[in-house]
Design an enzyme around this catalytic site. Structure first.
Site, mmCIF file in Angstrom:
data_model
loop_
_atom_site.group_PDB
_atom_site.id
_atom_site.type_symbol
_atom_site.label_atom_id
_atom_site.label_comp_id
_atom_site.label_asym_id
_atom_site.label_seq_id
_atom_site.Cartn_x
_atom_site.Cartn_y
_atom_site.Cartn_z
ATOM 1 N N THR A 199 2.129 2.597 -8.481
ATOM 2 C CA THR A 199 1.696 3.819 -9.155
ATOM 3 C C THR A 199 1.166 4.751 -8.065
ATOM 4 O OG1 THR A 199 -0.583 3.071 -9.509
ATOM 5 C CG2 THR A 199 1.004 2.518 -11.220
ATOM 6 N N GLY A 200 1.067 6.029 -8.373
ATOM 7 C CA GLY A 200 0.584 6.984 -7.376
ATOM 8 C C GLY A 200 1.700 7.900 -6.913
ATOM 9 N N SER B 121 -0.296 9.274 -19.071
ATOM 10 C CA SER B 121 0.522 9.175 -17.862
ATOM 11 C C SER B 121 1.793 8.379 -18.100
ATOM 12 C CB SER B 121 -0.284 8.522 -16.737
ATOM 13 O OG SER B 121 -0.446 7.149 -16.973
ATOM 14 N N THR C 44 6.782 5.491 -16.688
ATOM 15 C CA THR C 44 5.895 6.615 -16.379
ATOM 16 C C THR C 44 6.376 7.918 -16.996
ATOM 17 O OG1 THR C 44 4.843 7.783 -14.530
ATOM 18 C CG2 THR C 44 7.167 7.279 -14.286
ATOM 19 N N THR D 89 1.184 5.964 -14.135
ATOM 20 C CA THR D 89 2.343 5.083 -14.330
ATOM 21 C C THR D 89 1.793 3.737 -14.761
ATOM 22 O OG1 THR D 89 3.499 6.167 -12.483
ATOM 23 C CG2 THR D 89 4.261 3.973 -13.066
ATOM 24 N N GLY E 239 10.711 10.537 -9.850
ATOM 25 C CA GLY E 239 9.818 9.953 -8.860
ATOM 26 C C GLY E 239 10.308 8.600 -8.394
ATOM 27 N N ARG F 202 12.719 16.526 -11.821
ATOM 28 C CA ARG F 202 12.180 15.714 -10.705
ATOM 29 C C ARG F 202 12.110 14.250 -11.146
ATOM 30 N NH1 ARG F 202 7.497 12.103 -10.259
ATOM 31 N NH2 ARG F 202 6.803 12.119 -8.094
ATOM 32 N N GLY G 48 4.736 9.311 -5.943
ATOM 33 C CA GLY G 48 6.072 8.737 -5.845
ATOM 34 C C GLY G 48 6.813 9.142 -4.593
HETATM 35 N N1 GLY Z 1 4.577 7.072 -9.279
HETATM 36 C C1 GLY Z 1 4.928 7.942 -10.317
HETATM 37 C C2 GLY Z 1 5.576 9.168 -9.872
HETATM 38 O O1 GLY Z 1 5.292 9.674 -8.793
HETATM 39 O O2 GLY Z 1 6.415 9.663 -10.608
#
Ligand code: GLY
Length: 373
Positions: A272-273, A94, A239, A221, A251, A249, A275
């Site tokens: 994290t999670g 990740s 990340t 991340t 985040g 894209r 984005g």
């Molecule tokens: N939190 C990482 C992302 O969504 O890119």
């Protein structure tokens, strides 16, 4: 050597290092620093992968960061050296090298860093070919007037700064995972873009439900924040972003106020999670502002989780209970050395390292059950 012995050594070394700091000058201001009673206890807090991966070495990210910090290194340098371990470890798919690629099979990485005392920041988005985007983010901070450089510009900047540029940051694992996803969503290669996006989301959720993927792979991340005994606070987030994202894209990770926010006088927060959920609410900034008004890190974190929950109204983002169908986590510390890890759904953990050594702790959850329930 026994585990106990190693921990004792770690504590002794940290304590000795802490004393050594008392005689040093501030890395940042150059003024001599004297530790008084009541000075902040050094601390590093991070996402759980910060106490899991070692890239074949002996230290996890939080251990490395804490050790360097208490030996007198700059807090941000210490945190970045910690997350470099995770960026370089192919086992964490990740972050950095071996991170799950975008929809076209290319690994694109995001990172940001903030230096509390210097009040400076840097970030890169969708950078390709550099295993350690956190070091490029720091180079942006140190060598430019800018806060964020993205895409080819970020890679050109990194090349100019002497970073090694590689053709492909995939590992056998990340390529295999990507091929599996591709096979599921695009067997003919010619789905129209809308169907393709729907199929992609569905395939990822199926793989998640089957246990082929974990939530932390999808939006995985590392965020790592630290405070030293002089009360100097910094943070870094890095990340490979959302797995199989649309190329380009970006985040929350490289966006100041979203994936990371540091105010040297107040505290730090990172995430994290999912984005997009964070970007819509600029949660790390909100957390730091809540702490400025006196909230404890845990309460500040819970406040933004509630805000995300309330702002999640689109059906495609809700589970059968009408609750968010994604995970999101925050890692928080304040200038007093108080800290918290909070998460949308209980059952997640986070990492912390202080003079007692590294620990993996249970994060405080807003909701019960699973995002997919
Ligand atoms: N939190 C990482 C992302 O969504 O890119």
């Amino acid at each position: 050597m026994s585990k106990k012995m190693k921990r004792r050594d770690f504590m002794r070394n940290s304590a000795v290092a802490g004393l050594a700091i008392a005689a040093t000058k501030s890395e940042v201001t150059g003024f001599p620093m004297i530790l008084t009673q009541g000075a902040v206890k050094p601390l590093v807090v991070s996402s759980a992968n910060g106490n899991r991966f070692k890239n074949g070495g002996t230290l996890t990210a939080v251990q490395k960061a804490f050790t360097m910090m208490t030996e007198g290194a700059d807090v941000l340098d210490s945190l970045i050296a910690g997350v470099n371990i995770v960026e370089l470890d192919p086992l964490d798919d990740s972050v950095g090298y071996g991170g799950l690629p975008n929809a076209e099979g290319i690994v694109q990485l995001d990172s940001s860093c903030m230096h509390g005392p210097k009040k400076r920041a840097g970030a890169v988005g969708a950078i390709e070919g550099v295993r350690t985007p956190s070091l490029v983010a720091k180079a942006v901070m140190e060598n430019t007037d800018h806060h964020l450089i993205v895409g080819k510009g970020a890679q050109d900047f990194a090349r100019g700064m002497g970073f090694k540029i590689e053709d492909d940051l995939n590992t056998d694992n990340s390529r295999k995972q990507w091929l599996e996803w591709k096979r599921r969503i695009d067997p003919q290669h010619y789905l129209d873009p809308k169907k393709r996006a729907e199929a992609g989301h569905k395939a990822a959720l199926e793989m998640y439900a089957l246990g082929l993927l974990r939530e932390e792979n999808l939006h995985g991340t590392i965020n790592c924040d630290g405070i030293n005994s002089r009360g100097e606070i910094c943070g870094v987030t890095t990340t490979s972003g959302l797995a199989w994202k649309i190329p380009g894209r970006i985040g929350d990770s490289p966006i100041l106020g979203a994936g990371l926010y540091v105010d040297g006088a107040v505290g730090a927060a990172g995430s994290t999670g999912r984005g997009e959920a964070n970007l819509y609410n600029l949660c790390s900034f909100v957390i730091v502002e809540e702490m400025r008004r006196g909230a404890h890190p845990k309460d500040a974190g819970m406040e933004v989780l509630k805000r995300i929950k309330n702002n999640t109204v689109e059906k495609r983002l809700l589970n059968s209970r009408g609750l968010p169908n994604f995970g999101i986590n925050f890692y928080i510390l304040n200038a007093k050395g108080e800290f918290a890890g909070v998460t949308m759904y209980e059952g997640q953990s986070f990492a912390m390292c202080n003079e007692n050594g590294p620990q993996t702790l249970k994060a405080e959850g807003l909701l019960q059950g699973k995002p997919t329930d």
